[in-house]
Design an enzyme around this catalytic site. Structure first.
Site, short mmCIF file in Angstrom:
data_model
loop_
_atom_site.label_atom_id
_atom_site.label_comp_id
_atom_site.label_asym_id
_atom_site.label_seq_id
_atom_site.Cartn_x
_atom_site.Cartn_y
_atom_site.Cartn_z
N TYR A 1 137.13 93.12 23.12
CA TYR A 1 136.46 92.31 22.10
C TYR A 1 136.65 92.88 20.69
CZ TYR A 1 134.19 89.20 25.47
OH TYR A 1 133.94 88.24 26.43
N HIS B 1 135.40 84.27 30.55
CA HIS B 1 136.29 84.51 29.41
C HIS B 1 137.68 83.97 29.72
CE1 HIS B 1 138.53 86.56 26.23
NE2 HIS B 1 139.43 86.79 27.16
N GLU C 1 145.62 91.00 26.35
CA GLU C 1 144.53 91.17 27.32
C GLU C 1 145.07 91.50 28.72
OE1 GLU C 1 141.33 88.36 24.90
OE2 GLU C 1 142.22 87.57 26.75
N ASN D 1 127.69 83.01 28.84
CA ASN D 1 128.53 81.82 29.05
C ASN D 1 129.56 82.00 30.17
OD1 ASN D 1 130.38 83.38 27.70
ND2 ASN D 1 130.54 82.04 25.91
N ARG E 1 131.63 76.09 31.61
CA ARG E 1 130.44 76.38 30.78
C ARG E 1 129.53 75.16 30.69
NH1 ARG E 1 133.87 79.61 26.14
NH2 ARG E 1 133.69 81.72 27.01
N LYS F 1 132.40 86.84 33.88
CA LYS F 1 131.54 87.85 33.27
C LYS F 1 130.40 88.24 34.23
CE LYS F 1 132.51 86.09 28.59
NZ LYS F 1 131.90 85.54 27.34
N ARG G 1 141.44 77.13 28.87
CA ARG G 1 140.38 76.98 27.86
C ARG G 1 139.67 75.64 28.02
NH1 ARG G 1 138.79 81.29 24.45
NH2 ARG G 1 138.39 79.78 22.79
N PHE H 1 126.87 90.15 16.80
CA PHE H 1 126.62 90.13 18.25
C PHE H 1 127.47 91.13 19.02
CE2 PHE H 1 129.75 86.75 17.27
CZ PHE H 1 130.81 87.09 18.12
#
Ligand code: IDP
Ligand code: MG
Length: 152
Positions: free
Chosen positions: A51, A117, A128, A114, A104, A11, A87, A59
């Site tokens: 998203y 992704h 995605e 964070n 993270r 990000k 993940r 948010f």
């Protein structure tokens, strides 16, 4: 286990903070194969689609603003169990709950900053990947040391 593909993005905070090589290195060192890589500032449309599942969350607008605020490194990684393993390498969504040793856990404190992704399952991964990459932008190749990482 099947050879899977997953979508990973560093990000804007990760890029701005100079964490690109560190994060790429963790996936390389684990033994996954990079098959797609691009550097872009996402459009609002792309961010809202990416998203979309969160569009009713409080948010959402801030998240879209943030993810479109600067360049991101968008990637596709391939390998046995790569969706779940990525993940784990990434760690919990809330960085203060992420274990040390995860990305993270090591590099973030705030849920809205964070750093990275990763797709959360096979269907999300294929959605995605096709949202961010054309088929022609994915490269099929064989790392020369593959026999030292995969028994078959
Ligand atoms: P994930 O990135 O670990 O899959 P999700 O629950 O899918 O987490 O949320 C997507 C992203 O939305 C998170 O990575 C985080 O950047 C942001 N986000 C999630 N929950 C909150 C929140 O409560 N406040 C601010 N941002 C949030
Ligand atoms: Mg998610």
């Amino acid at each position: 286990m099947d050879r899977e593909k997953t979508f990973i993005a560093i990000k804007p905070d990760g890029v701005q903070r100079g964490l690109v090589s560190e994060i790429l290195g963790r996936f390389e060192q684990k033994g996954f194969k990079l098959i797609g890589l691009k550097f872009l500032t996402p459009s609002r449309e792309l961010a809202e689609q990416h998203y979309g599942v969160h569009k009713n969350k409080p948010f959402f607008n801030g998240l879209v603003e943030f993810i479109t605020s600067g360049p991101v490194v968008a990637m596709v990684w391939e390998g046995e169990g790569v969706i779940g393993s990525a993940r784990k390498l990434i760690g919990s969504t809330k960085p203060l709950e992420a274990e040390p040793g995860t990305i993270r856990g090591d590099f973030a404190v705030n849920i809205g900053r964070n750093v990275i992704h990763g797709s959360d399952g096979p269907e999300t991964a294929s959605f995605e990947i096709s949202l961010w990459f054309k088929d022609s932008e994915l490269t099929n190749w064989t790392p020369s040391d593959e026999i030292w990482r995969l028994e078959n």
